[in-house]
Design an enzyme around this catalytic site. Structure first.
Site, PDB file in Angstrom:
ATOM      1  N   GLY A 228     101.147  25.341  48.655  1.00 38.71           N
ATOM      2  CA  GLY A 228      99.751  25.559  48.303  1.00 38.71           C
ATOM      3  C   GLY A 228      99.612  26.641  47.256  1.00 38.71           C
ATOM      4  O   GLY A 228     100.570  27.338  46.908  1.00 38.71           O
ATOM      5  N   GLY A 230      96.411  29.404  45.336  1.00 37.82           N
ATOM      6  CA  GLY A 230      95.058  29.931  45.385  1.00 37.82           C
ATOM      7  C   GLY A 230      94.879  31.057  44.415  1.00 37.82           C
ATOM      8  O   GLY A 230      95.710  31.283  43.526  1.00 37.82           O
ATOM      9  N   ALA A 231      93.763  31.792  44.600  1.00 42.31           N
ATOM     10  CA  ALA A 231      93.414  32.848  43.652  1.00 42.31           C
ATOM     11  C   ALA A 231      94.455  33.961  43.613  1.00 42.31           C
ATOM     12  O   ALA A 231      94.696  34.557  42.571  1.00 42.31           O
ATOM     13  CB  ALA A 231      92.053  33.431  44.028  1.00 42.31           C
ATOM     14  N   SER A 232      95.106  34.241  44.773  1.00 40.94           N
ATOM     15  CA  SER A 232      96.033  35.362  44.809  1.00 40.94           C
ATOM     16  C   SER A 232      97.461  34.968  44.461  1.00 40.94           C
ATOM     17  O   SER A 232      98.333  35.819  44.367  1.00 40.94           O
ATOM     18  CB  SER A 232      96.021  36.005  46.204  1.00 40.94           C
ATOM     19  OG  SER A 232      96.513  35.100  47.164  1.00 40.94           O
ATOM     20  N   GLY A 233      97.719  33.684  44.279  1.00 39.91           N
ATOM     21  CA  GLY A 233      99.069  33.264  43.937  1.00 39.91           C
ATOM     22  C   GLY A 233      99.390  31.921  44.555  1.00 39.91           C
ATOM     23  O   GLY A 233      98.509  31.104  44.782  1.00 39.91           O
ATOM     24  N   VAL A 235     102.199  29.590  47.382  1.00 40.95           N
ATOM     25  CA  VAL A 235     103.097  29.643  48.521  1.00 40.95           C
ATOM     26  C   VAL A 235     104.098  28.506  48.375  1.00 40.95           C
ATOM     27  O   VAL A 235     103.728  27.369  48.075  1.00 40.95           O
ATOM     28  CB  VAL A 235     102.323  29.494  49.851  1.00 40.95           C
ATOM     29  CG1 VAL A 235     103.267  29.663  51.030  1.00 40.95           C
ATOM     30  CG2 VAL A 235     101.181  30.491  49.936  1.00 40.95           C
ATOM     31  N   ASP A 341      90.085  34.650  64.645  1.00 40.37           N
ATOM     32  CA  ASP A 341      90.003  33.279  64.136  1.00 40.37           C
ATOM     33  C   ASP A 341      90.988  32.366  64.876  1.00 40.37           C
ATOM     34  O   ASP A 341      91.709  31.591  64.264  1.00 40.37           O
ATOM     35  CB  ASP A 341      90.284  33.262  62.634  1.00 40.37           C
ATOM     36  CG  ASP A 341      89.639  32.071  61.932  1.00 40.37           C
ATOM     37  OD1 ASP A 341      88.821  31.378  62.576  1.00 40.37           O
ATOM     38  OD2 ASP A 341      89.944  31.832  60.757  1.00 40.37           O
TER      39      ASP A 341
END
Length: 495
Positions: A228, A230-233, A235, A341
């Site tokens: 995956g 996303g904005a932070s990098g 995986v 969560d």
């Protein structure tokens, strides 16, 4: 022409109403946007910001509004705060949450009610960030109806502590609070800490010092499987060269992280969090001087969600999963941490039936695309006190466990087909949800669920109490989960 004539003429030009002796009142300053909700004679809520009234729409009926006006106010306040908070922080990663954080968040929610942001509509809040190119997604995890017939039933029917407290994180988070205070409000110690003037570069040096100084490619062999981005990098999957263990490596672009002090504190904490029922932090490297690689365990069985939506679980299997999750929750609670969560999506399985809790600290978003959540937590699993803020603490995780049991019974949590705002209202107004299959459950399971889903927080069980419950003595072996995992993978074409 006299000076007074000039002055008089000027005033007439801008304020002709003075000719009729009407007083001119200047624009108000320091406006307080407090929200006072009342119910009029017709049973309608009054005093809500117009943006909130529009949000209610058809989601909360007029009858519900008149019966539970305070609940409606609390739900709208929490809902809008959550959206604003999620967009402000960008949720670069999920920070470890303590009860101290909960208290601070409650103060922020109260302050939000007095701010101009409380009078903005959700759409205006979201549009502000959409214009900046942010990714925004409503937290509305619609799932397909559970399959409970045909081969699904046939396949499933016959299946056989050395770390004392979070003092460290609270100290480091204190640095952020200190920078937000004026000098006169600081203690002598805090004043000196501010004067030390730690910069992002200073924190980067500290982060490098506690990370593995070696080359990650000497330890791990990267696979071609990306998990995956996303904005932070991103995986990706890798294999430990020494042990052959499958791992996930999260590549965090440090140039996009605005809270490097929290990054530092979480690395230190996560290095001390080791438990058989947690997706454990394994290692960290700084590469290219501006990228942080965080190495975590990776489970190949996928999330519990796949099993609960595609198969039918026996009570003994539900007990086994609950036991493992409770051990993880108890471990976190003993260290002053609230998960906040707990749900099937955040319980990962190994092909051997291993059960591990994920999605806290650096372990967030280890699988799947990293997208922004607009809610603080996930509403369908949320305890009522999260909205009302009454006795909000560690036991929110126990309520969420109870809702996860409903998932294991019914394939989804209550109200999943409702929009988040209405779901929050129903959770807060109704409290404990109805369970359709209640009469078919054993007394032990009914008793266990009762302890999890107590609206009165004082009556709700703790993790330690639930671990001693009779229901968990009927646990089936974890390996009995393997056929369920395989069946779910086949049905979802994940094999």
């Amino acid at each position: 022409m006299s000076f007074s004539s000039l002055f008089k003429s000027s005033k007439r030009k801008h304020h002709p109403v003075e000719e009729n002796n009407i007083a001119v009142i200047g624009a108000p300053t320091n406006v307080n946007h407090d929200i006072h909700v009342t119910v009029n004679d017709q049973g309608h809520l009054t005093g809500l910001p117009s943006a909130w009234v529009r949000q209610i729409g058809t989601q909360i009926t007029e009858d519900e509004q008149s019966k539970n006006p305070l609940v409606v106010k609390q739900v709208l306040q929490y809902y809008n705060y959550s959206i604003k908070k999620g967009n402000q922080d960008g949720q670069e990663y999920k920070h470890i949450v303590t009860e101290k954080d909960i208290v601070e968040e409650s103060k922020e929610i109260d302050n939000f009610s007095h701010s101009k942001d409380a009078h903005k509509s959700k759409d205006s809040i979201l549009s502000e960030h959409s214009e900046k190119g942010d990714i925004i997604r409503e937290t509305y995890p619609i799932r397909p109806p559970r399959k409970v017939d045909g081969t699904n039933l046939v396949q499933t029917k016959n299946l056989a502590q050395n770390f004392e407290d979070l003092t460290l994180v609270n100290e480091l988070k204190g640095d952020v609070e200190i920078r937000n205070k004026s000098d006169s409000d600081l203690s002598d110690d805090d004043f000196m800490r501010r004067r030390s003037g730690l910069t992002d570069e200073d924190y980067m040096i500290k982060i490098k010092n506690i990370c593995n100084p070696g080359d990650p490619y000497d330890y791990y062999e990267r696979s071609n499987k990306d998990l995956g981005s996303g904005a932070s990098g991103m995986v990706f999957a890798a294999v430990c060269k020494k042990s052959g263990q499958l791992v996930a490596i999260k590549d965090i672009d440090m140039t996009k992280q605005h809270k490097k002090d929290l990054l530092l504190s979480e690395i230190k904490i996560m290095k001390n969090f080791k438990h058989k029922n947690l997706v454990n932090f394994l290692d960290a490297f700084v590469i290219y001087d501006d990228h942080l690689w965080v190495v975590m365990e990776l489970l190949d069985g996928g999330p519990l969600t796949d099993v609960v939506t595609e198969t039918v679980m026996k009570e003994g299997q539900i007990a086994a999963v609950c036991c493992e999750v409770l051990h993880a929750i108890d471990y976190l609670h003993d260290r002053g941490t609230i998960h906040r969560d707990i749900k099937s999506d955040n319980v990962l399985l190994g092909m051997d039936g291993t059960v591990k809790v994920t999605d806290f600290g650096f372990c967030a978003n280890v699988v799947g695309n990293e997208q922004r959540e607009t809610m603080v937590g996930t509403p369908y699993w949320m305890a009522p006190e999260v909205v009302t803020r009454q006795k909000y603490g560690k036991k929110v995780d126990i309520w969420s466990l109870g809702i996860m049991i409903v998932e294991m019974l019914d394939g989804e949590p209550p109200y999943l087909r409702e929009p988040p705002l209405r779901a929050l209202y129903l959770i807060t107004a109704n409290g404990r949800p109805k369970i359709a299959r209640w009469d078919t459950l054993t007394e032990k399971l009914q008793s266990f669920i009762d302890l999890c889903l107590q609206v009165d927080v004082d009556k709700r069980g703790t993790a330690k109490e639930l671990l001693e419950h009779e229901f968990l003595k009927d646990c089936m072996e974890l390996r009995t989960l393997t056929p369920l995992i395989r069946a779910a993978k086949k049905m979802l074409h994940k094999t």
